[in-house]
Design a protein around this motif. Structure first.
Motif, short mmCIF file in Angstrom:
data_model
loop_
_atom_site.label_atom_id
_atom_site.label_comp_id
_atom_site.label_asym_id
_atom_site.label_seq_id
_atom_site.Cartn_x
_atom_site.Cartn_y
_atom_site.Cartn_z
N ALA A 12 0.84 -1.21 0.00
CA ALA A 12 0.00 0.00 0.00
C ALA A 12 0.87 1.26 0.00
CB ALA A 12 -0.94 -0.01 1.20
N ILE A 13 1.94 1.24 0.78
CA ILE A 13 2.87 2.38 0.80
C ILE A 13 3.47 2.58 -0.59
CG2 ILE A 13 5.11 3.19 1.69
CD1 ILE A 13 4.33 1.69 4.35
N TYR A 14 3.92 1.50 -1.21
CA TYR A 14 4.52 1.54 -2.54
C TYR A 14 3.51 2.08 -3.58
CZ TYR A 14 6.73 -0.27 -6.81
OH TYR A 14 7.29 -0.40 -8.06
N ALA A 15 2.30 1.55 -3.53
CA ALA A 15 1.27 1.98 -4.49
C ALA A 15 0.95 3.46 -4.34
CB ALA A 15 0.01 1.14 -4.32
N LYS A 16 0.88 3.92 -3.11
CA LYS A 16 0.59 5.35 -2.87
C LYS A 16 1.75 6.21 -3.34
CE LYS A 16 -0.88 8.60 0.64
NZ LYS A 16 -1.24 8.81 2.03
N ARG A 17 2.96 5.82 -3.02
CA ARG A 17 4.15 6.59 -3.37
C ARG A 17 4.29 6.76 -4.88
NH1 ARG A 17 9.09 4.11 -0.84
NH2 ARG A 17 8.27 5.15 1.00
N PHE A 18 3.97 5.70 -5.64
CA PHE A 18 4.17 5.74 -7.08
C PHE A 18 2.85 5.84 -7.86
CE2 PHE A 18 7.99 3.69 -5.37
CZ PHE A 18 8.95 4.57 -5.87
N ASN A 19 1.76 6.13 -7.13
CA ASN A 19 0.45 6.32 -7.75
C ASN A 19 0.07 5.14 -8.65
OD1 ASN A 19 -1.94 7.74 -8.13
ND2 ASN A 19 -1.17 8.76 -9.96
N ILE A 20 0.11 3.94 -8.10
CA ILE A 20 -0.17 2.72 -8.85
C ILE A 20 -1.58 2.23 -8.51
CG2 ILE A 20 0.46 0.29 -9.14
CD1 ILE A 20 3.36 1.17 -8.56
N ASN A 21 -2.35 1.97 -9.55
CA ASN A 21 -3.67 1.38 -9.40
C ASN A 21 -3.51 -0.14 -9.41
OD1 ASN A 21 -6.40 0.77 -9.37
ND2 ASN A 21 -6.60 1.00 -11.58
N ARG A 22 -3.68 -0.76 -8.27
CA ARG A 22 -3.50 -2.21 -8.16
C ARG A 22 -4.82 -2.91 -8.46
NH1 ARG A 22 -1.38 -2.79 -2.39
NH2 ARG A 22 -2.93 -1.19 -2.10
N ASP A 23 -5.07 -3.15 -9.75
CA ASP A 23 -6.29 -3.85 -10.15
C ASP A 23 -5.98 -5.34 -10.33
OD1 ASP A 23 -4.88 -3.94 -12.52
OD2 ASP A 23 -6.27 -2.68 -13.64
N GLU A 24 -6.97 -6.10 -10.81
CA GLU A 24 -6.82 -7.55 -10.97
C GLU A 24 -5.60 -7.91 -11.82
OE1 GLU A 24 -8.64 -10.05 -9.56
OE2 GLU A 24 -9.63 -8.47 -8.43
N ILE A 25 -5.41 -7.25 -12.93
CA ILE A 25 -4.30 -7.55 -13.82
C ILE A 25 -2.96 -7.22 -13.17
CG2 ILE A 25 -3.23 -6.97 -16.04
CD1 ILE A 25 -5.70 -8.77 -16.23
#
Length: 109
Positions: A15-28
């Motif tokens: 979650a920290i990584y996704a927020k920091r790099f603005n990543i949308n973690r979807d199914e794919i």
């Protein structure tokens, strides 16, 4: 450390990584990350076994790279399983531990 504790840690870091790099973690994304990390583990293994260019890395450094990439793969497998409601502990018991003799199972549980 249990899967549950490890999953909590991995989800927090992800979650920290996704927020920091603005990543949308979807199914794919979850599935693609597994493939990416397996590729990185494969590359580290190829270097460590002198089937790929290892540069000036020492055997100890190459081993550490394999460990790091295996850890990334495991972490992303846990994330993928969580996202898809997969109970890996239950599946391992059903698929792997069912083959153990009863006397070993009694010690494991």
């Amino acid at each position: 450390m249990t899967f549950k504790v490890l999953l909590h840690i991995v989800k927090t870091v992800s979650a920290i990584y996704a927020k920091r790099f603005n990543i949308n973690r979807d199914e794919i994304w979850y599935l693609a990350k597994l493939q990416e990390e397996l590729g990185e583990l494969t590359a580290a293994h190829m270097k460590a076994t002198r089937r790929g260019r290892s540069g000036s890395a020492t055997p100890k450094e190459l081993h550490a790279q394999k460990e790091d990439e295996a850890a990334d793969l495991l972490a992303h497998l846990l994330l993928y399983a969580d996202r898809n409601n997969l109970d890996l502990e239950k599946a391992i018991r059903r698929k792997w531990m069912a083959h153990l003799p009863a006397e070993i199972m009694d010690k494991q549980v």
